[in-house]
Design a protein around this motif. Sequence first.
Motif, PDB file in Angstrom:
ATOM      1  N   UNK A   1       0.715  -1.208   0.046  1.00 42.66           N
ATOM      2  CA  UNK A   1      -0.057   0.007   0.008  1.00 42.66           C
ATOM      3  C   UNK A   1       0.933   1.333  -0.129  1.00 42.66           C
ATOM      4  N   UNK A   2       0.622   2.203  -0.960  1.00 43.71           N
ATOM      5  CA  UNK A   2       1.316   3.289  -0.929  1.00 43.71           C
ATOM      6  C   UNK A   2       0.584   4.614  -0.652  1.00 43.71           C
ATOM      7  N   UNK A   3      -0.613   4.466  -0.651  1.00 39.94           N
ATOM      8  CA  UNK A   3      -1.374   5.891  -0.391  1.00 39.94           C
ATOM      9  C   UNK A   3      -2.758   5.092   0.372  1.00 39.94           C
ATOM     10  N   UNK A   4      -3.403   6.388   1.158  1.00 37.26           N
ATOM     11  CA  UNK A   4      -4.494   5.911   1.906  1.00 37.26           C
ATOM     12  C   UNK A   4      -5.683   5.667   0.944  1.00 37.26           C
ATOM     13  N   UNK A   5      -5.556   5.985  -0.276  1.00 37.80           N
ATOM     14  CA  UNK A   5      -6.735   5.913  -1.285  1.00 37.80           C
ATOM     15  C   UNK A   5      -6.780   4.265  -1.681  1.00 37.80           C
ATOM     16  N   UNK A   6      -5.468   3.795  -1.639  1.00 43.09           N
ATOM     17  CA  UNK A   6      -5.595   2.216  -1.867  1.00 43.09           C
ATOM     18  C   UNK A   6      -6.114   1.421  -0.555  1.00 43.09           C
ATOM     19  N   UNK A   7      -5.552   2.048   0.411  1.00 42.23           N
ATOM     20  CA  UNK A   7      -6.161   1.256   1.722  1.00 42.23           C
ATOM     21  C   UNK A   7      -7.790   1.506   1.669  1.00 42.23           C
ATOM     22  N   UNK A   8      -8.416   2.481   1.422  1.00 40.09           N
ATOM     23  CA  UNK A   8      -9.538   2.700   1.233  1.00 40.09           C
ATOM     24  C   UNK A   8     -10.375   1.992   0.419  1.00 40.09           C
ATOM     25  N   UNK A   9      -9.825   1.426  -0.648  1.00 45.48           N
ATOM     26  CA  UNK A   9     -10.582   0.700  -1.648  1.00 45.48           C
ATOM     27  C   UNK A   9     -10.449  -0.794  -1.206  1.00 45.48           C
ATOM     28  N   UNK A  10      -9.856  -1.143  -0.058  1.00 46.14           N
ATOM     29  CA  UNK A  10      -9.574  -2.566   0.224  1.00 46.14           C
ATOM     30  C   UNK A  10     -11.103  -3.140   0.794  1.00 46.14           C
ATOM     31  N   UNK A  11     -11.363  -4.367   0.128  1.00 43.58           N
ATOM     32  CA  UNK A  11     -12.584  -4.791   0.803  1.00 43.58           C
ATOM     33  C   UNK A  11     -12.267  -5.580   2.108  1.00 43.58           C
ATOM     34  N   UNK A  12     -13.070  -5.997   2.889  1.00 43.04           N
ATOM     35  CA  UNK A  12     -12.784  -6.687   4.441  1.00 43.04           C
ATOM     36  C   UNK A  12     -12.208  -7.721   4.141  1.00 43.04           C
ATOM     37  N   UNK A  13     -12.611  -8.791   3.204  1.00 48.50           N
ATOM     38  CA  UNK A  13     -11.801  -9.979   3.035  1.00 48.50           C
ATOM     39  C   UNK A  13     -10.355  -9.688   2.633  1.00 48.50           C
ATOM     40  N   UNK A  14     -10.028  -8.500   1.620  1.00 51.17           N
ATOM     41  CA  UNK A  14      -8.491  -8.341   1.251  1.00 51.17           C
ATOM     42  C   UNK A  14      -7.787  -7.841   2.427  1.00 51.17           C
ATOM     43  N   UNK A  15      -8.772  -6.986   3.311  1.00 54.15           N
ATOM     44  CA  UNK A  15      -7.987  -6.348   4.686  1.00 54.15           C
ATOM     45  C   UNK A  15      -7.544  -7.496   5.498  1.00 54.15           C
ATOM     46  N   UNK A  16      -8.584  -8.449   5.834  1.00 55.66           N
ATOM     47  CA  UNK A  16      -8.059  -9.626   6.812  1.00 55.66           C
ATOM     48  C   UNK A  16      -7.009 -10.332   6.079  1.00 55.66           C
ATOM     49  N   UNK A  17      -7.021 -10.656   4.817  1.00 51.44           N
ATOM     50  CA  UNK A  17      -5.897 -11.473   4.453  1.00 51.44           C
ATOM     51  C   UNK A  17      -4.491 -10.645   4.593  1.00 51.44           C
ATOM     52  N   UNK A  18      -4.715  -9.388   4.399  1.00 49.83           N
ATOM     53  CA  UNK A  18      -3.486  -8.369   4.490  1.00 49.83           C
ATOM     54  C   UNK A  18      -3.048  -8.581   5.875  1.00 49.83           C
ATOM     55  N   UNK A  19      -3.965  -8.523   6.830  1.00 50.79           N
ATOM     56  CA  UNK A  19      -3.688  -8.633   8.276  1.00 50.79           C
ATOM     57  C   UNK A  19      -3.030 -10.058   8.510  1.00 50.79           C
ATOM     58  N   UNK A  20      -3.417 -10.909   7.880  1.00 51.95           N
ATOM     59  CA  UNK A  20      -2.992 -12.566   8.279  1.00 51.95           C
ATOM     60  C   UNK A  20      -1.489 -12.483   7.980  1.00 51.95           C
ATOM     61  N   UNK A  21      -1.365 -11.829   6.728  1.00 50.44           N
ATOM     62  CA  UNK A  21       0.105 -11.778   6.134  1.00 50.44           C
ATOM     63  C   UNK A  21       1.139 -11.081   7.057  1.00 50.44           C
TER      64      UNK A  21
END
Length: 96
Positions: A1-21
Amino acid sequence: MKSFSEVNQLTIPEFNLLMEAVKLQQIDKDYRNHLQAFLNYSVKAQKKIGRNKTRPIFTKFQKFYDYEKELEKARGTVKSRFAEASKFLRGGKTRG
C-alpha cells in the motif's frame, strides 16, 4: 500500500488477508530471533542432573519455540487443551 486511497479501496476480505500476512511475517521474524537466541543460549544453558553432571535444558528447538503452534494461533485454529473435557461436560461423547 502506497497511499490512503489504496487502503480505502480494500474490501474486508482483502484487509483480513493483508492482516494475516502481516501476522505471518511477524511470526517468521520472531522465529528467526528465537532461533538465534536458542543457538546462543543452548551452549550455556545447563541443568544439574547429579553431583558433577549437567545436561542442556532445551534439547530440541521446538521445546524452546513451537513454530507450528504460533502459526495456529495466528490463524485462530488453536484447540483448547480442555476441549475434550468441555465436550464431556456438555454431554457429548469423547474418544476412547
